[in-house]
Design a protein around this motif. Structure first.
Motif, mmCIF file in Angstrom:
data_model
loop_
_atom_site.group_PDB
_atom_site.id
_atom_site.type_symbol
_atom_site.label_atom_id
_atom_site.label_comp_id
_atom_site.label_asym_id
_atom_site.label_seq_id
_atom_site.Cartn_x
_atom_site.Cartn_y
_atom_site.Cartn_z
ATOM 1 N N GLY A 139 -7.530 1.245 2.926
ATOM 2 C CA GLY A 139 -6.827 2.212 2.261
ATOM 3 C C GLY A 139 -6.976 3.410 2.981
ATOM 4 O O GLY A 139 -6.480 4.701 2.558
ATOM 5 N N MET A 140 -8.017 3.735 4.171
ATOM 6 C CA MET A 140 -8.030 4.892 4.775
ATOM 7 C C MET A 140 -8.685 4.556 6.216
ATOM 8 O O MET A 140 -9.363 3.614 6.316
ATOM 9 N N ASP A 173 -6.413 15.085 4.408
ATOM 10 C CA ASP A 173 -7.015 13.526 4.516
ATOM 11 C C ASP A 173 -6.040 12.727 3.819
ATOM 12 O O ASP A 173 -5.661 11.559 4.305
ATOM 13 N N MET A 174 -5.343 13.178 2.686
ATOM 14 C CA MET A 174 -4.199 12.135 2.187
ATOM 15 C C MET A 174 -3.077 11.985 3.299
ATOM 16 O O MET A 174 -2.663 10.799 3.316
ATOM 17 N N ARG A 177 -5.100 10.216 6.924
ATOM 18 C CA ARG A 177 -6.098 9.267 6.965
ATOM 19 C C ARG A 177 -5.788 8.116 5.971
ATOM 20 O O ARG A 177 -6.654 7.356 6.219
ATOM 21 N N THR A 178 -4.739 8.001 4.960
ATOM 22 C CA THR A 178 -4.664 7.226 4.025
ATOM 23 C C THR A 178 -3.426 6.347 4.022
ATOM 24 O O THR A 178 -2.639 6.567 4.712
ATOM 25 N N THR A 180 -1.506 3.185 1.751
ATOM 26 C CA THR A 180 -1.151 2.574 0.154
ATOM 27 C C THR A 180 -0.310 1.374 -0.044
ATOM 28 O O THR A 180 0.384 1.101 1.094
ATOM 29 N N SER A 214 -11.313 1.516 0.560
ATOM 30 C CA SER A 214 -11.734 2.514 1.462
ATOM 31 C C SER A 214 -13.043 2.961 1.187
ATOM 32 O O SER A 214 -13.187 4.433 0.835
ATOM 33 N N THR A 217 -15.901 6.518 5.817
ATOM 34 C CA THR A 217 -15.472 8.011 6.244
ATOM 35 C C THR A 217 -16.033 8.301 7.666
ATOM 36 O O THR A 217 -17.269 8.063 7.517
ATOM 37 N N SER A 226 -13.092 3.375 -3.589
ATOM 38 C CA SER A 226 -11.714 3.995 -3.115
ATOM 39 C C SER A 226 -11.777 5.475 -2.970
ATOM 40 O O SER A 226 -11.444 6.097 -3.693
ATOM 41 N N ARG A 228 -9.531 6.735 -0.919
ATOM 42 C CA ARG A 228 -8.190 7.121 -0.860
ATOM 43 C C ARG A 228 -7.967 7.724 -2.385
ATOM 44 O O ARG A 228 -7.388 8.632 -2.337
ATOM 45 N N ASP A 326 -4.892 1.148 -2.794
ATOM 46 C CA ASP A 326 -5.322 1.160 -1.539
ATOM 47 C C ASP A 326 -4.359 0.191 -0.805
ATOM 48 O O ASP A 326 -4.160 -0.711 -1.220
#
Length: 456
Positions: A139-140, A173-174, A177-178, A180, A214, A217, A226, A228, A326
């Motif tokens: 998810g990330m 970040d969305m 780095r993510t 789905t 996820s 980090t 999660s 994310r 995710d």
């Protein structure tokens, strides 16, 4: 995210509110024409040093897209650069930092969906192997900072990357780095859309929990299962969230149009280029008062573009998008559409799913949404108990819904088998992120590079 190719010459100017409602009305289909569209993203990395490849480097993202043409994909360009592919299995596109996405074709059953997913993963694996590139279903990014990630050459992303820090602390970040998995589903009428939307929103936290994947980090556990999902809590409050108005009396297409008119704009697409309109009002655009295009009124394609720029847990365009999960490996890609199709595409299952959640208050829905990123199936639910309990009931309803559909493969199997991975998660109470944390604290001994052994 959607990819625009050209501005249509016959694109009508919006002259009435009916044209704003039209995309949702046009989505209505008889049950026999309902289809399943599955989207899934993957993290792309170089096998020799685990870095994310840039667009332009040899055997980078551009070359991977070009090499996929041998499977029948046709390139889509923006500014002379290939930024997507289109073909019989839908579209392959790029997320902002090079995450590779398949937006699958609308398919009749889950057997077709899983076959499509298998074809796609086989293709990208073949192209990746030739370039020393691997793919992760998470998810990330588990170990990358924002600064370590490349930016893809898409005009809308430039605008969004500039705008995101103005409206939230985690929008970048969305974008960067993510990953789905999403499912796009049909409806037969406005009333059918409303019921599916409400069930989808109320149970979206359950999907988030089941697919929570996820927990890391920048190489360390981040305290979430999660992350994310947590990121969406401070991305942009104007275009995210659980949408309380969906549960109010009178909700329908008109109310969705009002919501979308209140969502600030990102861009306008003209002559093959994106014009920065971030933060401006589509209402002003309707009045010919958009500062970046003074005197010009929007065309139908501008509205379609705008409909793709809200990011709530469930989104309405000419279909409903389930957006809470995710990214994950192959078997969970197939499981997400199985979950939602089972709940929403059989009337008995839809009624039972609504009965499961209809008495929850909006405060209770929001509390569950807030608890799930950290607690997943251990999150408390309205009326007592844990989300794991709701999960068992929801999966039983989904299984009955899939059985009632009776869509069989060549071996005579129905679609219920695609729920098995979720059955195991609910039975154990342990979501994918918790298994990753067990590995990190156990056999990996804190060595995050071991996560790359999970490559497709």
């Amino acid at each position: 995210m959607s990819t625009r190719e050209t501005s249509a010459g016959d694109d009508p100017i919006i002259e009435s509110r009916d044209q704003l409602v039209a995309p949702m009305q046009l989505g209505e289909k008889p049950k026999s024409a309902w289809r399943i569209g599955t989207e899934h993203e993957k993290l792309v990395y170089k096998r020799d040093d685990f870095r994310a490849p840039s667009y332009d480097e040899p055997c980078g993202i551009r070359d991977m897209l070009l090499n996929m043409q041998k499977f029948g994909w046709e390139p889509v360009e923006e500014g002379g650069k290939v930024i997507a592919l289109k073909g019989a299995d839908g579209a392959v596109s790029l997320e902002p930092a090079g995450q590779l996405e398949l937006s699958g074709a609308p398919l009749e059953n889950l057997h077709e969906t899983c076959n499509e997913t298998g074809r796609h993963l086989k293709q990208v694996k073949e192209v990746g192997d030739a370039c020393g590139v691997g793919f992760l279903g998470l998810g990330m990014w588990p170990d990358k900072t924002r600064a370590e990630l490349p930016i893809m050459p898409k005009g809308r992303y430039d605008i969004m990357l500039r705008h995101m820090p103005r409206v939230g602390s985690m929008g970048l970040d969305m974008m960067l780095r993510t990953c789905t998995i999403q499912v796009n589903l049909d409806y037969s009428s406005e009333a059918d859309m409303v019921k599916k939307f409400r069930v989808g929103l109320a149970l979206q936290p359950l999907a988030t929990a089941l697919f929570a994947n996820s927990p890391f980090t920048e190489g360390k556990p981040n305290g979430y299962l999660s992350y994310r999902s947590h990121i969406w809590s401070d991305t942009d409050p104007h275009r995210t969230g659980m949408l309380p108005f969906v549960f109010e009396d009178g909700f329908g297409y008109e109310r969705w149009v009002d919501y979308m008119l209140d969502v600030p704009m990102y861009f306008v697409f003209r002559d093959g280029k994106y014009i920065d309109a971030a933060g401006l009002s589509f209402r002003d655009f309707l009045d010919g008062k958009l500062s970046v295009l003074p005197g010009e009124k929007p065309r139908q394609s501008d509205w379609w573009d705008h409909l793709s720029t809200a990011f709530p847990e469930v989104r309405l365009k000419s279909f409903l998008e389930m957006r809470g999960a995710d990214g994950g490996p192959w078997n969970r890609i197939c499981a997400l559409p199985a979950f939602w199709v089972g709940l929403l595409y059989d009337q008995g299952a839809l009624d039972a799913a609504w009965d499961l959640v209809k008495d929850w208050t909006m405060d209770e829905r929001e509390a569950l949404r807030s608890a799930v990123p950290k607690l997943a199936l251990d999150a408390p639910v309205p009326g007592g108990g844990r989300l794991q309990d709701i999960g068992k009931e929801a999966l039983a309803i989904a299984r009955a819904g899939l059985a009632a559909r009776a869509r069989l493969n060549t071996s005579g199997d129905n679609e219920t088998g695609f729920l098995e991975t979720l059955d195991e998660i609910v039975a154990s109470g342990k979501v994918p992120a918790q298994r990753l944390l067990d590995c990190y604290n156990g056999e990996w001994a804190g060595d995050m590079s071991q996560v790359y052994k999970l490559s497709f």
